[in-house]
Design a protein around this motif. Sequence first.
Motif, PDB file in Angstrom:
ATOM      1  N   ALA A   1      -3.328   8.264  -0.606  1.00 43.84           N
ATOM      2  CA  ALA A   1      -3.531   7.270  -1.618  1.00 43.84           C
ATOM      3  C   ALA A   1      -2.824   5.919  -1.537  1.00 43.84           C
ATOM      4  O   ALA A   1      -1.615   5.938  -0.742  1.00 43.84           O
ATOM      5  CB  ALA A   1      -3.298   7.818  -2.820  1.00 43.84           C
ATOM      6  N   ASN A   2      -3.407   4.673  -1.933  1.00 43.95           N
ATOM      7  CA  ASN A   2      -2.712   3.455  -1.712  1.00 43.95           C
ATOM      8  C   ASN A   2      -3.073   2.681  -2.980  1.00 43.95           C
ATOM      9  O   ASN A   2      -4.155   2.904  -3.409  1.00 43.95           O
ATOM     10  CB  ASN A   2      -3.305   2.822  -0.432  1.00 43.95           C
ATOM     11  CG  ASN A   2      -2.943   1.135  -0.329  1.00 43.95           C
ATOM     12  OD1 ASN A   2      -3.839   0.615  -0.755  1.00 43.95           O
ATOM     13  ND2 ASN A   2      -1.703   0.933   0.097  1.00 43.95           N
ATOM     14  N   VAL A   3      -2.214   1.948  -3.101  1.00 47.74           N
ATOM     15  CA  VAL A   3      -2.281   0.912  -4.205  1.00 47.74           C
ATOM     16  C   VAL A   3      -1.677  -0.315  -3.564  1.00 47.74           C
ATOM     17  O   VAL A   3      -0.365  -0.333  -3.589  1.00 47.74           O
ATOM     18  CB  VAL A   3      -1.600   1.198  -5.696  1.00 47.74           C
ATOM     19  CG1 VAL A   3      -1.844   0.197  -6.658  1.00 47.74           C
ATOM     20  CG2 VAL A   3      -2.219   2.460  -6.243  1.00 47.74           C
ATOM     21  N   ASN A   4      -2.363  -1.526  -3.750  1.00 48.26           N
ATOM     22  CA  ASN A   4      -1.845  -2.611  -3.321  1.00 48.26           C
ATOM     23  C   ASN A   4      -2.267  -3.716  -4.560  1.00 48.26           C
ATOM     24  O   ASN A   4      -3.265  -3.966  -4.919  1.00 48.26           O
ATOM     25  CB  ASN A   4      -2.563  -3.137  -2.075  1.00 48.26           C
ATOM     26  CG  ASN A   4      -2.024  -4.290  -1.493  1.00 48.26           C
ATOM     27  OD1 ASN A   4      -2.205  -5.597  -2.040  1.00 48.26           O
ATOM     28  ND2 ASN A   4      -1.030  -4.328  -0.473  1.00 48.26           N
ATOM     29  N   TYR A   5      -1.036  -4.467  -4.893  1.00 43.77           N
ATOM     30  CA  TYR A   5      -0.930  -5.306  -6.067  1.00 43.77           C
ATOM     31  C   TYR A   5      -0.418  -6.606  -5.723  1.00 43.77           C
ATOM     32  O   TYR A   5       0.838  -6.726  -5.227  1.00 43.77           O
ATOM     33  CB  TYR A   5      -0.446  -4.587  -7.146  1.00 43.77           C
ATOM     34  CG  TYR A   5      -0.347  -5.657  -8.444  1.00 43.77           C
ATOM     35  CD1 TYR A   5      -1.845  -6.085  -9.205  1.00 43.77           C
ATOM     36  CD2 TYR A   5       0.572  -6.112  -9.365  1.00 43.77           C
ATOM     37  CE1 TYR A   5      -1.739  -6.739 -10.259  1.00 43.77           C
ATOM     38  CE2 TYR A   5       0.278  -6.707 -10.385  1.00 43.77           C
ATOM     39  CZ  TYR A   5      -0.712  -7.298 -10.854  1.00 43.77           C
ATOM     40  OH  TYR A   5      -0.904  -7.834 -12.006  1.00 43.77           O
ATOM     41  N   GLN A   6      -1.164  -7.774  -5.676  1.00 48.83           N
ATOM     42  CA  GLN A   6      -0.715  -9.109  -5.598  1.00 48.83           C
ATOM     43  C   GLN A   6      -0.453  -9.988  -6.499  1.00 48.83           C
ATOM     44  O   GLN A   6      -1.529 -10.062  -7.416  1.00 48.83           O
ATOM     45  CB  GLN A   6      -1.363  -9.602  -4.494  1.00 48.83           C
ATOM     46  CG  GLN A   6      -1.584  -9.016  -3.254  1.00 48.83           C
ATOM     47  CD  GLN A   6      -2.267  -9.538  -2.099  1.00 48.83           C
ATOM     48  OE1 GLN A   6      -2.187 -10.995  -1.905  1.00 48.83           O
ATOM     49  NE2 GLN A   6      -2.866  -8.734  -1.218  1.00 48.83           N
ATOM     50  N   ILE A   7       0.499 -10.584  -6.775  1.00 47.41           N
ATOM     51  CA  ILE A   7       0.896 -11.466  -7.893  1.00 47.41           C
ATOM     52  C   ILE A   7       1.203 -12.893  -7.735  1.00 47.41           C
ATOM     53  O   ILE A   7       1.998 -13.306  -6.866  1.00 47.41           O
ATOM     54  CB  ILE A   7       2.071 -10.982  -8.866  1.00 47.41           C
ATOM     55  CG1 ILE A   7       1.768  -9.551  -9.288  1.00 47.41           C
ATOM     56  CG2 ILE A   7       2.152 -11.793  -9.891  1.00 47.41           C
ATOM     57  CD1 ILE A   7       3.354  -9.022  -9.748  1.00 47.41           C
ATOM     58  N   PRO A   8      -0.038 -13.903  -7.870  1.00 50.74           N
ATOM     59  CA  PRO A   8       0.300 -15.303  -7.266  1.00 50.74           C
ATOM     60  C   PRO A   8       1.434 -15.998  -8.375  1.00 50.74           C
ATOM     61  O   PRO A   8       1.196 -15.823  -9.639  1.00 50.74           O
ATOM     62  CB  PRO A   8      -0.941 -15.702  -7.395  1.00 50.74           C
ATOM     63  CG  PRO A   8      -1.548 -15.050  -8.390  1.00 50.74           C
ATOM     64  CD  PRO A   8      -1.140 -13.656  -8.022  1.00 50.74           C
TER      65      PRO A   8
END
Length: 407
Positions: free
Chosen positions: A222-229
């Motif tokens: 499983a993978n979770v990728n979260y990007q916050i500008p």
Amino acid sequence: MQVMKWSVIALAVAAGTTQMAVASQQSDSKGFVDDSSLNLLLRNTYWNRDYNKGTDDVKTWGQAFIGTFESGFTQGTVGFGVDAFGLLGLKLDGGQNDMFELKSNGHRTDDVSQAGAAVKVQFSNTVIKYGNQMPSLPVLAYDDSRLLPQSFTGTLVTSNEIEGLELNVGRFTQDSSMASSSSDSNELKSIDVYGGSYKVNDQLSVALYASDIEDVAKKKYANVNYQIPLSEEQSLAFDFNIYKTKFDNDFTEADKNTIFSLAGTYAFGAHALTLAYQQNSGDSGYAYDIGDGGSAIFLANSYYSDFNQEDEKSWQVAYDLDFATYGVPGLSWRTAYVYGYDISTDDGEGKEREFFNQVKYTVQSGPAKDLAFKARNSIYRNSNNDSGYSEDLNEWRLFVEYPLSIL
């Protein structure tokens, strides 16, 4: 496994309620010939592994010719096509077992070659491909880190019917190593893979995959990728990866293994700073390239060492610099330090550490456009050279690659 199957189905249903189907790739097909491409990659690589004790050092210099042909799809409701590759590796000096085959006299071959092909069918945005392939999934990923790439033989279905969602289902029955001319040098019985990835929005993406390697192991990923500008030139990203492995009793005495990594990256202008933590638990270290490919380790702390020993915990700090901001587009540098500890060994708790540096440059224009150079150095040390550890070493890997578009 049943939980993973239903998770993937639930993911597809959820995506279907929030996204519209995308335009059909098959309806946009220009034909078998018009969409075809023929490319040749020239790769020259030099490896130098100095084991820091004056003996058993390995030096290898080789030249590879990697040809790939990809046809378009015939027009109509259902399209047909063919993909093929031809590989040739020449030994210029030295020789090691992951680049050239071992002969009966104990010496390495002077060359290695292989050819393969696959037929493919496309309808709407779904492609079914059978034959020799180079899949790149978290639970089945071919290795292309040396002279010639690894390949597998089997069937893979890839569906992109819903925007942002990719589903994969496949079965493979042969595994050819990077150093072999045989189509099944690793003697794979079979591996079944299924799962998918979903881009929820511009900031969040998730993935779920599973595999069953016959008589070896079952895996879930499983993978979770979260990007916050944060601003126009600043961002914060988090990447979480986890594997759970259940081993077959006839393959190893170990029963199960869980390994995860969490990385956070702060990017600002031309710079990026990464901190990562990785932890392994269970009856053994995390095992891969056991029928699932030499790159089936989508984890943060994987360099020369994968920091995947039994019970190992590891921390990483890394820094990346893109020189385009300073007037040198195509040039980048990455440096990282990884420290692993609490490793279960016959002598107690072991430790290992690696200092990694890599510089890459790609020519941006002119007659040599796309000519690429890469220099990679690892300085690796561990507390004891037994119990499955690599020996202390200083390693250089040098690559020069030049892609040629023939068609």
